[in-house]
Design a protein around this motif. Structure first.
Motif, PDB file in Angstrom:
ATOM      1  N   PRO A  88      -2.794  -1.623  -5.510  1.00 25.12           N
ATOM      2  CA  PRO A  88      -1.510  -1.069  -5.078  1.00 25.12           C
ATOM      3  C   PRO A  88      -1.614  -0.411  -3.699  1.00 25.12           C
ATOM      4  N   GLY A  89      -0.694  -0.783  -2.830  1.00 27.02           N
ATOM      5  CA  GLY A  89      -0.679  -0.233  -1.477  1.00 27.02           C
ATOM      6  C   GLY A  89      -1.331  -1.120  -0.447  1.00 27.02           C
ATOM      7  N   ASP A  90      -2.048  -2.165  -0.895  1.00 26.47           N
ATOM      8  CA  ASP A  90      -2.618  -3.116   0.068  1.00 26.47           C
ATOM      9  C   ASP A  90      -1.496  -3.749   0.886  1.00 26.47           C
ATOM     10  N   ILE A  91      -1.801  -4.051   2.123  1.00 28.03           N
ATOM     11  CA  ILE A  91      -0.822  -4.652   3.029  1.00 28.03           C
ATOM     12  C   ILE A  91      -1.340  -6.009   3.479  1.00 28.03           C
ATOM     13  N   LEU A  92      -0.514  -7.025   3.324  1.00 25.88           N
ATOM     14  CA  LEU A  92      -0.834  -8.369   3.798  1.00 25.88           C
ATOM     15  C   LEU A  92      -0.031  -8.636   5.061  1.00 25.88           C
ATOM     16  N   ARG A 149      -7.193   3.899   2.607  1.00 22.86           N
ATOM     17  CA  ARG A 149      -8.355   4.621   2.089  1.00 22.86           C
ATOM     18  C   ARG A 149      -7.928   5.695   1.091  1.00 22.86           C
ATOM     19  N   SER A 150      -6.672   6.115   1.189  1.00 26.00           N
ATOM     20  CA  SER A 150      -6.124   7.079   0.240  1.00 26.00           C
ATOM     21  C   SER A 150      -5.391   6.334  -0.872  1.00 26.00           C
ATOM     22  N   LYS A 151      -5.937   6.354  -2.090  1.00 25.67           N
ATOM     23  CA  LYS A 151      -5.256   5.725  -3.223  1.00 25.67           C
ATOM     24  C   LYS A 151      -3.904   6.385  -3.471  1.00 25.67           C
ATOM     25  N   LYS A 152      -3.851   7.688  -3.226  1.00 28.21           N
ATOM     26  CA  LYS A 152      -2.606   8.430  -3.431  1.00 28.21           C
ATOM     27  C   LYS A 152      -1.505   7.887  -2.526  1.00 28.21           C
ATOM     28  N   ASN A 153      -1.835   7.656  -1.264  1.00 30.57           N
ATOM     29  CA  ASN A 153      -0.840   7.119  -0.336  1.00 30.57           C
ATOM     30  C   ASN A 153      -0.400   5.715  -0.745  1.00 30.57           C
ATOM     31  N   GLY A 154      -1.362   4.903  -1.168  1.00 36.71           N
ATOM     32  CA  GLY A 154      -1.029   3.551  -1.588  1.00 36.71           C
ATOM     33  C   GLY A 154      -0.084   3.542  -2.773  1.00 36.71           C
ATOM     34  N   LYS A 155      -0.375   4.359  -3.769  1.00 37.88           N
ATOM     35  CA  LYS A 155       0.480   4.420  -4.954  1.00 37.88           C
ATOM     36  C   LYS A 155       1.858   4.986  -4.614  1.00 37.88           C
ATOM     37  N   PHE A 207       6.266   5.660   5.083  1.00 36.44           N
ATOM     38  CA  PHE A 207       6.889   6.831   5.709  1.00 36.44           C
ATOM     39  C   PHE A 207       7.625   7.685   4.678  1.00 36.44           C
ATOM     40  N   HIS A 208       8.515   7.069   3.919  1.00 35.12           N
ATOM     41  CA  HIS A 208       9.300   7.824   2.937  1.00 35.12           C
ATOM     42  C   HIS A 208       8.519   8.075   1.650  1.00 35.12           C
ATOM     43  N   GLY A 209       7.642   7.147   1.289  1.00 33.89           N
ATOM     44  CA  GLY A 209       6.919   7.294   0.032  1.00 33.89           C
ATOM     45  C   GLY A 209       5.700   8.184   0.127  1.00 33.89           C
ATOM     46  N   ALA A 210       4.918   8.009   1.192  1.00 36.43           N
ATOM     47  CA  ALA A 210       3.643   8.719   1.310  1.00 36.43           C
ATOM     48  C   ALA A 210       3.627   9.727   2.457  1.00 36.43           C
ATOM     49  N   SER A 211       4.772   9.893   3.136  1.00 36.75           N
ATOM     50  CA  SER A 211       4.845  10.784   4.304  1.00 36.75           C
ATOM     51  C   SER A 211       3.788  10.412   5.341  1.00 36.75           C
ATOM     52  N   TYR A 212       3.584   9.108   5.492  1.00 40.68           N
ATOM     53  CA  TYR A 212       2.600   8.594   6.450  1.00 40.68           C
ATOM     54  C   TYR A 212       3.338   7.728   7.461  1.00 40.68           C
ATOM     55  N   LYS A 213       3.202   8.064   8.739  1.00 34.86           N
ATOM     56  CA  LYS A 213       3.942   7.365   9.786  1.00 34.86           C
ATOM     57  C   LYS A 213       3.043   6.392  10.533  1.00 34.86           C
ATOM     58  N   LEU A 214       3.407   5.122  10.475  1.00 33.87           N
ATOM     59  CA  LEU A 214       2.716   4.091  11.245  1.00 33.87           C
ATOM     60  C   LEU A 214       3.318   4.048  12.644  1.00 33.87           C
ATOM     61  N   ASP A 235      -7.428   5.167   8.685  1.00 33.34           N
ATOM     62  CA  ASP A 235      -6.859   5.410   7.356  1.00 33.34           C
ATOM     63  C   ASP A 235      -6.741   4.142   6.520  1.00 33.34           C
ATOM     64  N   PHE A 236      -7.046   2.994   7.133  1.00 35.09           N
ATOM     65  CA  PHE A 236      -6.973   1.723   6.424  1.00 35.09           C
ATOM     66  C   PHE A 236      -8.262   0.940   6.629  1.00 35.09           C
ATOM     67  N   GLU A 237      -8.604   0.174   5.618  1.00 37.58           N
ATOM     68  CA  GLU A 237      -9.812  -0.645   5.643  1.00 37.58           C
ATOM     69  C   GLU A 237      -9.421  -2.120   5.666  1.00 37.58           C
ATOM     70  N   LEU A 238     -10.054  -2.882   6.541  1.00 37.71           N
ATOM     71  CA  LEU A 238      -9.836  -4.326   6.576  1.00 37.71           C
ATOM     72  C   LEU A 238     -10.632  -4.963   5.439  1.00 37.71           C
ATOM     73  N   ILE A 239      -9.911  -5.581   4.497  1.00 41.37           N
ATOM     74  CA  ILE A 239     -10.537  -6.188   3.327  1.00 41.37           C
ATOM     75  C   ILE A 239     -10.835  -7.665   3.559  1.00 41.37           C
ATOM     76  N   TYR A 240      -9.919  -8.329   4.234  1.00 37.23           N
ATOM     77  CA  TYR A 240     -10.060  -9.774   4.470  1.00 37.23           C
ATOM     78  C   TYR A 240      -9.287 -10.128   5.723  1.00 37.23           C
ATOM     79  N   GLU A 241      -9.823 -11.083   6.483  1.00 33.71           N
ATOM     80  CA  GLU A 241      -9.093 -11.599   7.635  1.00 33.71           C
ATOM     81  C   GLU A 241      -9.458 -13.059   7.861  1.00 33.71           C
ATOM     82  N   HIS A 242      -8.450 -13.918   7.879  1.00 38.08           N
ATOM     83  CA  HIS A 242      -8.671 -15.320   8.205  1.00 38.08           C
ATOM     84  C   HIS A 242      -9.085 -15.418   9.670  1.00 38.08           C
ATOM     85  N   GLU A 243      -9.986 -16.337   9.957  1.00 41.55           N
ATOM     86  CA  GLU A 243     -10.538 -16.433  11.310  1.00 41.55           C
ATOM     87  C   GLU A 243      -9.499 -16.810  12.366  1.00 41.55           C
ATOM     88  N   ASP A 244      -8.363 -17.365  11.945  1.00 39.26           N
ATOM     89  CA  ASP A 244      -7.360 -17.817  12.912  1.00 39.26           C
ATOM     90  C   ASP A 244      -6.209 -16.835  13.108  1.00 39.26           C
TER      91      ASP A 244
END
Length: 251
Positions: A88-92, A149-155, A207-214, A235-244
């Motif tokens: 939960p909270g991962d961004i694609l 990196r914050s599970k709380k923010n993701g949830k 922004f509205h859910g986790a009070s975190y501004k991108l 504050d975010f970790e890169l989990i996967y990235e396609h080479e292209d």
């Protein structure tokens, strides 16, 4: 977009099965952009992969050669995703588009809400929807996955997005189409109810859910902005990235 094929990946082989009624009679299969096999007629095919490095991308080019002019369709699929996990909270964020002329210029993004599903604003109607992660991977193989990196923010972001989708559906039930999908540059990034688009949905949720501004550099918060900011963020970790993955312009 309706699929013509079902693709199932196993340890050392892939099964491709046609699920549409289009009378194809020739198939070219590409793994990681290299021609891997040709098939003639039939509706189910098996492709062995034990003698290859683990492929990540499959393209099916299917043809009907019996007509005056050949008819062709192409579909692409992500492979090797069984070992990936989604929280939960991962961004694609994808730099490719179903409309290939927009690849590298627009892109797409979505918010993962559980191990199998996401919420996105894909364009058109409905403006916001819940769908599977797999359909995103199939449509947008050229993507990156980021994890807070914050599970709380993701949830918290997921909770906001889930409630936002519910309120949107309630609006539709009452005959109120708010928000509508639009890239209108005059819209407020903080206003959730006039207009929405894919990466704005991510911005609003955090922004509205986790009070975190991108951070945002220009008028609209594009998938390129999202990708660039997440890549540089502590504050975010890169989990996967396609080479292209590549955005051609800074939007």
């Amino acid at each position: 977009m309706d699929r013509n094929f079902s693709v199932e990946q196993y340890e050392d082989w892939i099964r491709i099965r046609q699920i549409s009624n289009i009378p194809f009679n020739y198939y070219a299969i590409y793994l990681d952009h290299q021609l891997a096999a040709n098939f003639y007629r039939g509706d189910t095919f098996y492709l062995h992969t034990s003698n290859r490095a683990s492929p990540s991308h499959l393209i099916i080019a299917a043809y009907n050669l019996d007509r005056g002019f050949p008819t062709a369709v192409g579909e692409q699929y992500s492979l090797g995703t069984r070992d990936r996990n989604f929280k939960p909270g991962d961004i694609l964020v994808a730099s490719d588009n179903l409309n290939e002329t927009m690849t590298g210029y627009i892109g797409h993004s979505a918010l993962v809400i559980d191990k199998d599903n996401l919420i996105e604003s894909p364009g058109g109607h409905p403006a916001i929807r819940k769908d599977t992660i797999q359909q995103f991977l199939d449509k947008h193989p050229v993507h990156a996955q980021f994890r807070p990196r914050s599970k709380k923010n993701g949830k918290a972001a997921v909770e906001y997005a889930t409630n936002y989708l519910k309120k949107y559906k309630d609006n539709l039930d009452q005959g109120i189409e708010e928000p509508v999908f639009s890239y209108n540059l005059s819209q407020s990034i903080e206003d959730p109810w006039e207009h929405i688009y894919c990466s704005k949905l991510i911005w609003l949720s955090y922004f509205h859910g986790a009070s975190y501004k991108l951070d945002n550099d220009y008028l609209w918060y594009s998938p390129e902005d999202l990708y660039t900011n997440l890549l540089a963020s502590v504050d975010f970790e890169l989990i996967y990235e396609h080479e292209d993955v590549e955005f051609i312009i800074n939007t």
